[in-house]
Scaffold this active site. Structure first.
Site, short mmCIF file in Angstrom:
data_model
loop_
_atom_site.label_atom_id
_atom_site.label_comp_id
_atom_site.label_asym_id
_atom_site.label_seq_id
_atom_site.Cartn_x
_atom_site.Cartn_y
_atom_site.Cartn_z
CG ASP A 13 -64.66 17.31 -23.20
OD1 ASP A 13 -65.66 18.19 -23.25
OD2 ASP A 13 -63.10 17.24 -23.13
CE LYS A 16 -70.48 17.01 -16.54
NZ LYS A 16 -69.22 16.45 -16.99
CB THR A 17 -73.38 21.15 -21.41
OG1 THR A 17 -72.14 20.67 -20.02
CG2 THR A 17 -73.76 22.12 -21.96
CG HIS A 64 -61.30 20.52 -15.92
ND1 HIS A 64 -60.57 21.04 -14.45
CD2 HIS A 64 -61.11 20.20 -16.98
CE1 HIS A 64 -59.92 20.81 -15.59
NE2 HIS A 64 -59.51 20.40 -16.37
N1 GDP Z 1 -70.72 12.24 -31.49
C1 GDP Z 1 -70.98 12.89 -30.31
N2 GDP Z 1 -70.61 13.42 -29.88
C2 GDP Z 1 -70.96 14.31 -28.23
C3 GDP Z 1 -72.31 13.11 -28.47
N3 GDP Z 1 -72.47 14.54 -26.84
C4 GDP Z 1 -71.77 15.26 -26.29
N4 GDP Z 1 -70.58 15.04 -27.45
C5 GDP Z 1 -69.22 15.99 -27.68
O1 GDP Z 1 -69.02 15.87 -26.20
C6 GDP Z 1 -68.22 17.30 -26.15
C7 GDP Z 1 -67.73 17.27 -25.17
O2 GDP Z 1 -69.71 17.79 -24.58
P1 GDP Z 1 -70.27 17.87 -23.60
O3 GDP Z 1 -71.91 17.81 -23.37
O4 GDP Z 1 -69.48 19.88 -23.58
O5 GDP Z 1 -69.78 17.23 -21.94
P2 GDP Z 1 -69.55 18.05 -20.75
O6 GDP Z 1 -68.04 18.21 -19.63
O7 GDP Z 1 -70.22 16.55 -20.51
O8 GDP Z 1 -70.34 18.97 -20.27
C8 GDP Z 1 -68.47 18.39 -27.26
O9 GDP Z 1 -67.34 18.03 -28.13
C9 GDP Z 1 -70.33 17.22 -27.50
O10 GDP Z 1 -70.15 17.99 -29.15
C10 GDP Z 1 -73.03 12.46 -28.53
O11 GDP Z 1 -73.81 12.47 -28.31
N5 GDP Z 1 -72.25 11.71 -29.66
MG MG Z 2 -70.89 21.29 -19.85
#
Ligand code: GDP
Ligand code: MG
Length: 634
Positions: A13, A16-17, A64
């Site tokens: 979260d 990254k994605t 995760h």
């Molecule tokens: N406000 C904000 N939210 C973000 C940003 N990047 C990601 N998010 C939010 O953070 C959450 C997790 O992002 P995700 O890319 O799935 O994280 P991952 O698990 O690292 O791949 C999602 O709800 C995204 O919309 C950002 O730069 N700003």
């Molecule tokens: Mg991800």
């Protein structure tokens, strides 16, 4: 062009994605479950076009803890890591665990993205950056640049691209001269095309049409098609993420963890010898015989670790030599890095480098075993020569090795002998030596090539050597080819005849129609005797096309029923025997024979008589003396 893979890392979260989507436009969460849960479960990939035009492959991993196994499969083959830390949360447990893994796998080239900048103010961010810097201290990413970005409002994305570009330009090119190797991370079936495997090509170059092998299952296959970033290509180089369409294997036979490699490059094993270094902060020491999980390539293998030194356990921060004994077969190579995790509960405790992928079972506490492994770690002459040979897929002249390896001739000769004893190398004629895996690959290609040729041209006695050399690949020059052909001949695999080669067990096999045609052709020649017909004349009489007649005459020659005098000129054997007898009788009476005498004896013309006698001179049955000829042999 250099091919580089960028991999993500960081806590779940942390964005990254989303960041990869902002960089590339691709959502790497391709699974339905991932989209529903908004969380990465398995590996995803994308292509990043950098400002200088190069395209880097991206592997997005799950953050995760539960899916760490998938993260480990994805981090294989990564050249540049993009560590993502959310500015609102700062360093979290998997930020630390992923950093540990990067350290264990020796990934040094990286960039840190502090993301979600839109959620925090500057003061907060400065504090978080300090936190992150402190966490990186002492890790391979200690000096990595930290870039502030927001995937939501796009701030810092272009700057991040430029920083990634310079990291990519610093990445060391992977070795394209080694046999190709691809740890498989995904297998699926494309209806109408068959099995497709994907992964990062960690070494070598792969071409459409290449013979390949899946190890440890040892399934022989062939590369039917290749895709790079969703586009069809004819070849792909180390450092590329590729999808490989395979011929002749069922997708159900293959799974993540197996490797696709050049035939003979990898062998299945259940055991390896290695160095292991434990992380500093581990809950419990590692005990001899502990059941553990080993991750390398895209594989996770359960097994037990045997401590080879005179001790029963290892503390955090220590380094030891171990033998790992797996519960299942796997494929790995010397120099592969791996990560060790405890069996249950799962936690990352250390990692190491494979020193011997196919060792014998060692007794523990044997100083000789430990000394031998220490020597391997330092790099023995055998190891150095072994690696050098792997880079010369068509072999190398032995006297060229000293300059290439830096060892004296005596040491090189000893190392080559040792490698030959261990079946890791083979000496070819002309003082060449070739790596065993390279010889296996070439021998397979040779066999395929000749089998294909014989099927295509069942009436030809063999394949022209030059044609076979071309079929074996661009890299084989005449200097490398001749010793290989001699080797295959010596080992009974092929037979050389003049300028052609054939499989030793190949025989021209005629069907009934062809047999009877050959018989009729023979009758035509027997009837005309010394007045040999032209091919056109034969064609007219037997009512067959020149191709068939020519091919059958070659077969007949192979079988000893004809002798070829010149292009398109043959004698049948009965005629030759008859002529020889006439000449013998004549010479017995007169001492010599002339062209005119043979002409009269055969009631033929001068041209035919001359042609016959010149042929007999050539095969050293007769010898010319002025206008006369004498018999020189039987
Ligand atoms: N406000 C904000 N939210 C973000 C940003 N990047 C990601 N998010 C939010 O953070 C959450 C997790 O992002 P995700 O890319 O799935 O994280 P991952 O698990 O690292 O791949 C999602 O709800 C995204 O919309 C950002 O730069 N700003
Ligand atoms: Mg991800």
């Amino acid at each position: 062009m250099k091919h580089v893979i960028i991999g993500t890392a960081g806590h779940v979260d942390h964005g990254k994605t989303t960041l990869i989507q902002a960089l590339t436009g691709t959502n790497t969460d391709r699974l339905k479950e991932e989209q529903e849960r908004g969380m990465t479960i398995d590996l995803g990939c994308a292509a990043l076009r950098l400002p200088d035009g190069t395209v880097a492959g991206i592997v997005d991993v799950p953050g995760h803890e539960r899916f760490l196994k998938n993260m480990l499969a994805g981090i294989t083959g990564v050249d540049v890591v993009l560590l993502v830390v959310a500015a609102d949360e700062s360093v979290m447990p998997q930020t630390i665990e992923h950093l540990d893994i990067l350290r264990l796998l020796d990934v040094k080239n990286g960039v840190v993205a502090l993301t979600k900048m839109d959620l925090v103010d500057k003061e907060w961010t400065d504090a978080v950056e300090e936190d992150v810097r402190a966490q990186l201290a002492g890790s391979p990413l200690a000096d990595a640049p930290i870039i502030r970005v927001s995937a939501t409002n796009g701030k810092g994305i272009d700057a991040l691209k430029r920083i990634l570009m310079s990291a990519v330009s610093r990445a060391e090119a992977r070795d394209a001269s080694l046999p190709f190797r691809l740890p498989i991370d995904r297998v699926f079936v494309r209806p109408g095309f068959g099995a497709v495997v994907t992964g990062t090509l960690v070494a070598g170059v792969i071409h459409v049409g290449d013979a390949a092998e899946i190890v440890p299952q040892q399934l022989a296959t062939r590369v039917r098609g290749l895709q790079l970033h969703g586009k069809k290509v004819d070849e792909a180089e180390a450092g590329s993420r590729v999808a490989v369409n395979l011929a002749g294997v069922e997708h159900a036979e293959i799974a993540r963890g197996a490797q696709l490699s050049a035939p003979g490059a990898l062998s299945p094993t259940t055991t390896f010898d290695a160095t292991v270094r434990l992380l500093k902060d581990i809950a419990r020491p590692l005990k001899d015989r502990a059941r553990i999980r080993v991750h390398f390539g895209t594989a996770e293998i359960l097994g037990r670790v045997r401590l080879l030194e005179d001790r029963d356990e290892v503390q955090g921060g220590e380094k030891v030599y171990v033998q790992f004994r797996g519960e299942t077969e796997f494929a790995c190579a010397r120099g592969d890095r791996f990560v060790l995790r405890t069996y249950s509960p799962m936690s990352t405790i250390g990692g190491g480098v494979i020193l011997d992928p196919a060792p014998q079972r060692h007794a523990r506490r044997d100083p000789a075993v430990v000394e031998a492994l220490a020597a391997r770690e330092r790099g023995t002459p055998e190891d150095v020569v072994d690696t050098l040979l792997l880079r010369c897929p068509t072999g190398i002249v032995i006297r060229e090795i000293p300059t290439k390896s830096g060892f004296t001739t005596a040491i090189v000769e000893g190392a080559v002998r040792e490698l030959v004893n261990q079946n890791r190398a083979t000496i070819l004629p002309h003082d060449r030596v070739i790596h065993a895996s390279a010889l296996v690959a070439l021998t397979m290609r040779q066999k395929d090539t000749l089998t294909h040729y014989h099927t295509q041209f069942p009436l030809r006695p063999g394949m022209p050597k030059e044609e076979m050399r071309a079929a074996l690949g661009r890299a084989i020059d005449a200097r490398a080819f001749a010793p290989l052909v001699s080797y295959w001949q010596e080992t009974g695999a092929i037979v050389q005849e003049g300028a052609t080669v054939r499989l030793a067990d190949f025989r021209v096999d005629l069907n009934e129609r062809q047999e009877s045609l050959l018989k009729r052709i023979e009758e035509v020649y027997a009837e005309l005797g010394i007045a040999t017909p032209t091919i056109e004349e034969v064609c007219r009489v037997v009512k067959a096309p020149p191709d068939a007649v020519n091919a059958l005459l070659k077969v007949g020659t192979e079988r000893g029923r004809f002798a070829r005098v010149a292009d398109g000129v043959y004698y049948d054997t009965a005629t030759l025997d008859h002529l020889k007898q006439l000449i013998r009788d004549h010479v017995a009476e007169h001492g010599t024979i002339t062209v005119a005498a043979l002409r009269d004896l055969t009631q033929s013309n001068r041209k035919n008589a001359l042609q016959a006698l010149e042929y007999f001179d050539r095969i050293r049955f007769t010898r010319r003396q002025g206008d006369d000829r004498i018999i020189v042999e039987g």
